[in-house]
Write a protein that holds these residues in place. Structure first.
Motif, PDB file in Angstrom:
ATOM      1  N   VAL A 156      39.425  38.285  50.273  1.00 30.34           N
ATOM      2  CA  VAL A 156      39.733  37.329  49.204  1.00 30.34           C
ATOM      3  C   VAL A 156      38.785  37.549  48.024  1.00 30.34           C
ATOM      4  N   LEU A 157      39.388  37.670  46.817  1.00 25.54           N
ATOM      5  CA  LEU A 157      38.594  37.821  45.593  1.00 25.54           C
ATOM      6  C   LEU A 157      38.902  36.648  44.677  1.00 25.54           C
ATOM      7  N   CYS A 158      38.070  36.471  43.629  1.00 27.82           N
ATOM      8  CA  CYS A 158      38.370  35.362  42.732  1.00 27.82           C
ATOM      9  C   CYS A 158      38.199  35.792  41.288  1.00 27.82           C
ATOM     10  N   GLY A 159      38.736  34.993  40.366  1.00 26.81           N
ATOM     11  CA  GLY A 159      38.615  35.320  38.956  1.00 26.81           C
ATOM     12  C   GLY A 159      39.492  34.416  38.123  1.00 26.81           C
ATOM     13  N   SER A 160      39.645  34.801  36.855  1.00 24.48           N
ATOM     14  CA  SER A 160      40.556  34.088  35.979  1.00 24.48           C
ATOM     15  C   SER A 160      41.257  35.150  35.145  1.00 24.48           C
ATOM     16  N   ALA A 161      42.512  35.444  35.496  1.00 22.66           N
ATOM     17  CA  ALA A 161      43.236  36.505  34.794  1.00 22.66           C
ATOM     18  C   ALA A 161      43.360  36.162  33.312  1.00 22.66           C
ATOM     19  N   ILE A 215      31.428  36.884  38.557  1.00 23.07           N
ATOM     20  CA  ILE A 215      31.542  36.860  40.020  1.00 23.07           C
ATOM     21  C   ILE A 215      30.372  37.615  40.652  1.00 23.07           C
ATOM     22  N   ILE A 216      30.141  37.288  41.913  1.00 26.12           N
ATOM     23  CA  ILE A 216      29.146  38.058  42.670  1.00 26.12           C
ATOM     24  C   ILE A 216      29.913  38.966  43.625  1.00 26.12           C
ATOM     25  N   ASP A 217      29.583  40.264  43.557  1.00 28.61           N
ATOM     26  CA  ASP A 217      30.220  41.230  44.453  1.00 28.61           C
ATOM     27  C   ASP A 217      29.362  41.280  45.716  1.00 28.61           C
ATOM     28  N   LEU A 218      29.918  40.762  46.833  1.00 31.55           N
ATOM     29  CA  LEU A 218      29.118  40.630  48.062  1.00 31.55           C
ATOM     30  C   LEU A 218      28.889  41.976  48.749  1.00 31.55           C
ATOM     31  N   VAL A 219      29.778  42.939  48.499  1.00 29.68           N
ATOM     32  CA  VAL A 219      29.624  44.244  49.157  1.00 29.68           C
ATOM     33  C   VAL A 219      28.481  45.010  48.493  1.00 29.68           C
ATOM     34  N   GLU A 220      28.488  45.035  47.143  1.00 23.65           N
ATOM     35  CA  GLU A 220      27.449  45.776  46.403  1.00 23.65           C
ATOM     36  C   GLU A 220      26.220  44.916  46.119  1.00 23.65           C
ATOM     37  N   GLN A 221      26.333  43.602  46.377  1.00 23.07           N
ATOM     38  CA  GLN A 221      25.235  42.661  46.143  1.00 23.07           C
ATOM     39  C   GLN A 221      24.747  42.658  44.687  1.00 23.07           C
ATOM     40  N   LEU A 245      39.688  43.405  41.479  1.00 18.64           N
ATOM     41  CA  LEU A 245      40.936  43.263  42.249  1.00 18.64           C
ATOM     42  C   LEU A 245      41.632  44.625  42.339  1.00 18.64           C
ATOM     43  N   LEU A 246      41.645  45.369  41.218  1.00 11.83           N
ATOM     44  CA  LEU A 246      42.258  46.710  41.223  1.00 11.83           C
ATOM     45  C   LEU A 246      41.530  47.629  42.208  1.00 11.83           C
ATOM     46  N   ASP A 247      40.191  47.558  42.198  1.00 13.44           N
ATOM     47  CA  ASP A 247      39.434  48.378  43.154  1.00 13.44           C
ATOM     48  C   ASP A 247      39.816  48.001  44.585  1.00 13.44           C
ATOM     49  N   ALA A 248      39.906  46.687  44.821  1.00 12.30           N
ATOM     50  CA  ALA A 248      40.223  46.224  46.179  1.00 12.30           C
ATOM     51  C   ALA A 248      41.610  46.716  46.616  1.00 12.30           C
ATOM     52  N   ILE A 249      42.556  46.767  45.664  1.00  9.48           N
ATOM     53  CA  ILE A 249      43.907  47.263  45.998  1.00  9.48           C
ATOM     54  C   ILE A 249      43.804  48.705  46.497  1.00  9.48           C
ATOM     55  N   THR A 250      42.986  49.511  45.801  1.00  9.12           N
ATOM     56  CA  THR A 250      42.893  50.923  46.208  1.00  9.12           C
ATOM     57  C   THR A 250      42.057  51.078  47.475  1.00  9.12           C
ATOM     58  N   TRP A 251      41.074  50.193  47.653  1.00  9.92           N
ATOM     59  CA  TRP A 251      40.203  50.326  48.836  1.00  9.92           C
ATOM     60  C   TRP A 251      40.829  49.797  50.114  1.00  9.92           C
ATOM     61  N   THR A 294      34.056  38.273  47.048  1.00  9.98           N
ATOM     62  CA  THR A 294      33.352  37.903  45.816  1.00  9.98           C
ATOM     63  C   THR A 294      33.124  36.403  45.859  1.00  9.98           C
ATOM     64  N   LEU A 295      32.143  35.949  45.093  1.00 12.61           N
ATOM     65  CA  LEU A 295      31.915  34.508  44.951  1.00 12.61           C
ATOM     66  C   LEU A 295      31.961  34.196  43.464  1.00 12.61           C
ATOM     67  N   PRO A 296      32.455  33.023  43.089  1.00 11.95           N
ATOM     68  CA  PRO A 296      32.454  32.677  41.669  1.00 11.95           C
ATOM     69  C   PRO A 296      31.052  32.267  41.208  1.00 11.95           C
ATOM     70  N   VAL A 297      30.709  32.648  39.979  1.00 15.45           N
ATOM     71  CA  VAL A 297      29.463  32.151  39.393  1.00 15.45           C
ATOM     72  C   VAL A 297      29.889  31.040  38.448  1.00 15.45           C
TER      73      VAL A 297
END
Length: 692
Positions: free
Chosen positions: A257-262, A175-181, A271-277, A163-166
């Motif tokens: 690597v993902l990014c965000g602000s919890a 964020i930008i999801d690079l996999v799903e664009q 992040l949850l999706d990434a844990i399962t994937w 992901t990239l931060p916006v």
């Protein structure tokens, strides 16, 4: 991924981070979005669900690792929250032992800090696949790019941005999801529950295309299908990217690597999706290995049809249900009412209560299956690191190693009435925490409690006062010194008891020599059966090892000493085990006294992060503390000083550092090794201890 196997939908993960990177807040959000807690707890309000000990809520740090279970889509995620403070690395170590995957949380401002480096190395040691979450993107000074670079340069990992931060700092909007664009924003009114999808804004298309190409190029190194499509300029579907990325993550080739602000509720669901994937299920990790009675290797697969085995990785006293023992089940299943066997204690335990935990709420269950984490109530003999297996079976899993404590304080009850309460409180804490030791000083008769650092002991004393309502006086921290020898020496011990009814005889010749660093206490025998029969050699060994518990200088335990039995004699009628034990002790004491014994002290690794203008003051202060400065790294406008210093000089260091830098520098320290004390300092220490 075999979907028919329900185990492939289980994730056992730990969330690890440097103190203050926002690990507990991230865990809170995970529990909120997975529907486990209906109100979001905040660390700084003291209402975080995972931090349920009073001290944790007050200090805003996580001390013990609670285990909790939650569900996301149709996956079950077991989360173990691990502490970020360096005095509790033991806690982290024992959690890593039972985890399959790890989410490393980094602060977008602080980047890769010393403690996250330590924990990362521990995860390398256990070969655990990892994801990284760059948190606090909304904070001033946040930089996603810098974090990526540091993960590569400092941790030696190969990070890949998903992901990239916006925006960043106060303009961080999504964020930008690079996999799903696509771009994702998180609806503030629903606390981020609602996620809105948008096309990638024109201004960011160039940057996100470059980042996606970088992702695919990295994957092409490890996946032929991706490589082929990439070379032929064919579109690669999100599903293909995920499959390739999962394989590369499981093999430890890449770290997504993902990014965000919890705190601002942004970026937690991806992040949850990434844990399962991308993180492994119990089926994806190698089957657990153990040993049978004779030390031969055994393997157990994570399936119900296997015989049950599991590892107890944590003990906790619970005010409501008594003793909880957290267990990771590796094979078979554990049912209510089962009798199980503890091979290291050779005892049978009965399972009277099984619990699945959600931080401090609990749910009773009838059984826990392979790959699962749960808690047992009321085990009598089992301790941290013990294996449990089916009754009648025998398998010993690799135990958990615990370092020796390096700092101690004297503690005594204020009144006679407090004696019992203090003893009981200390016993309970020692039962929970294997890195905490209780001993009594022979000279003063005081009780000495030892641990991994000042904070560790501070919290233990705090718990005694609050939880166990003990009234006690606490001394100043003392260093746990050791003794060793610097040359080889020989001595003999002869024990003859005549005229006391039964005659006894034992005669031993020993050689002592300095051992390899870290080798501990070794005993070898070079005599044959004819000279001294085998049953007496065991007694000599016991006598020797007992005598090494207190050295000749001040009585501290000895370390790195190799003792060899080189000769001796026995008498068929008069020799006894006791006589040889005493002779062994006498010979060992004599030899050690002649082998030029020296005092050793614990040395700590120290990382000090300071604004540039105070660098000179910090280094001057360290030099006064007999420190050895090993290097300074520049980072933006801060300097990181790497040093080693004797623990004895570091008591109260936080106060010294605060006053030298107007409260702007921070430090972490961690035990490194023991080193010989220079003669002058040693003399002063010996005088002080002996009170001469």
């Amino acid at each position: 991924m075999g979907d028919s196997d329900p185990l492939s939908r289980v994730r056992n993960i730990g969330i690890m981070a440097h103190i203050d990177a926002g690990k507990t807040t991230t865990t809170e959000r995970v529990l909120y979005y997975t529907g486990r807690s209906h109100k979001i707890g905040e660390v700084h309000d003291g209402t975080a669900v995972m931090d349920w000990m009073e001290q944790e809520q007050e200090r805003g740090i996580t001390i013990t690792s609670a285990a909790t279970t939650c569900a996301w889509k149709d996956f079950q995620i077991n989360i173990i929250d691990t502490p970020g403070h360096v005095d509790f690395t033991v806690e982290v170590e024992r959690c890593l032992r039972v985890l399959d995957g790890v989410v490393a949380v980094f602060c977008a401002v602080g980047g890769v800090e010393p403690q996250s480096e330590t924990v990362w190395r521990q995860a390398d040691h256990y070969r655990i696949p990892r994801l990284a979450f760059v948190n606090k993107m909304d904070r001033i000074g946040a930089s996603f790019q810098r974090c990526l670079e540091q993960i590569e340069s400092r941790l030696g990992a190969s990070p890949v941005a998903l992901t990239l931060p916006v925006g960043a700092e106060d303009t961080f909007e999504g964020i930008i999801d690079l996999v799903e664009q696509k771009m994702l924003t998180f609806d503030e009114d629903s606390k981020g529950q609602l996620i809105n999808e948008h096309p990638i804004p024109d201004a960011l298309i160039e940057e996100s295309s470059a980042a996606r190409v970088a992702l695919i190029e990295k994957l092409a190194d490890f996946d032929e299908g991706v490589m082929e499509k990439y070379l032929n300029d064919q579109e690669i579907a999100p599903g293909e990217i995920r499959d390739a990325l999962r394989q590369a993550t499981l093999k430890l080739n890449l770290v997504p690597v993902l990014c965000g602000s919890a705190f601002k509720n942004k970026g937690v669901q991806p992040l949850l999706d990434a844990i399962t994937w991308y993180l492994p299920s119990p089926v994806d990790v190698p089957p657990v290995e153990g040993m049978d009675k004779d030390g031969a290797p055994l393997i157990r697969k994570p399936v119900r049809s296997e015989t049950f085995c599991g590892l107890v990785f944590k003990l906790q006293s619970d005010p409501y249900v008594g003793h909880l023992s957290f267990i990771r089940v590796y094979s078979g299943s554990l049912k209510l009412g089962d009798k199980v066997f503890n091979p290291s204690k050779r005892k049978t335990e009965k399972i009277s209560k099984l619990i699945k935990l959600h931080a401090n709420k609990r749910e009773e269950v009838d059984q826990i299956g392979p790959g699962d984490i749960g808690a047992l109530v009321g085990l009598k003999f089992t301790r941290t690191g013990d294996t449990l297996c089916a009754n009648g079976d025998f398998i010993l899993l690799e135990a958990i190693e615990f370092p020796e404590p390096v700092i101690g304080i004297a503690i005594e009850p204020k009144t006679k009435a407090d004696e019992g309460v203090l003893a009981e409180g200390l016993e309970k804490i020692a039962w929970e925490d294997p890195s905490f030791k209780i001993s009594s000083s022979e000279e003063t008769g005081q009780t000495i409690i030892s641990g991994m650092g000042e904070l560790h002991l501070e919290i233990i004393v705090d718990r005694l006062i609050r939880e166990f309502k003990v009234k006690a006086n606490v001394g100043k921290p003392q260093v746990a010194y050791r003794e060793t020898i610097t040359k080889t020496a020989q001595a003999e011990g002869r024990f003859e008891a005549i005229g006391t009814g039964k005659e006894q005889y034992g005669h031993v010749e020993l050689e002592v020599a300095p051992g390899e660093k870290g080798s501990g206490k070794l005993f070898l025998s070079q005599v044959d059966e004819k000279q001294i029969p085998a049953q007496f050699i065991e007694a000599i060994k016991r006598g020797v090892l007992d005598s090494l518990d207190s050295g000749p200088i001040v009585g501290y335990p000895m370390m790195d000493v190799a003792v060899t039995l080189v000769g001796g004699s026995f008498d068929e009628e008069k020799s006894t085990e006791m006589a040889f034990g005493v002779a062994g002790t006498m010979a060992c004491r004599k030899a050690v006294g002649q082998a030029e014994p020296v005092l050793m002290e614990p040395i700590m690794n120290l990382d000090v992060v300071t604004p540039e203008e105070y660098l000179g003051d910090v280094i001057n202060d360290l030099n006064k503390k007999r420190a050895q400065v090993n290097g300074v790294d520049a980072e933006q406008n801060r300097q990181v000083v790497h040093a080693k210093a004797p623990l004895a000089e570091l008591f109260g260091y936080s106060t010294d550092l605060r006053s030298a830098t107007q409260g702007r520098a921070t430090f972490t320290m961690m035990f490194s090794d023991f080193a010989m004390i220079p003669a002058k300092s040693a003399e002063a220490i010996i005088h002080k201890i002996k009170g001469v």
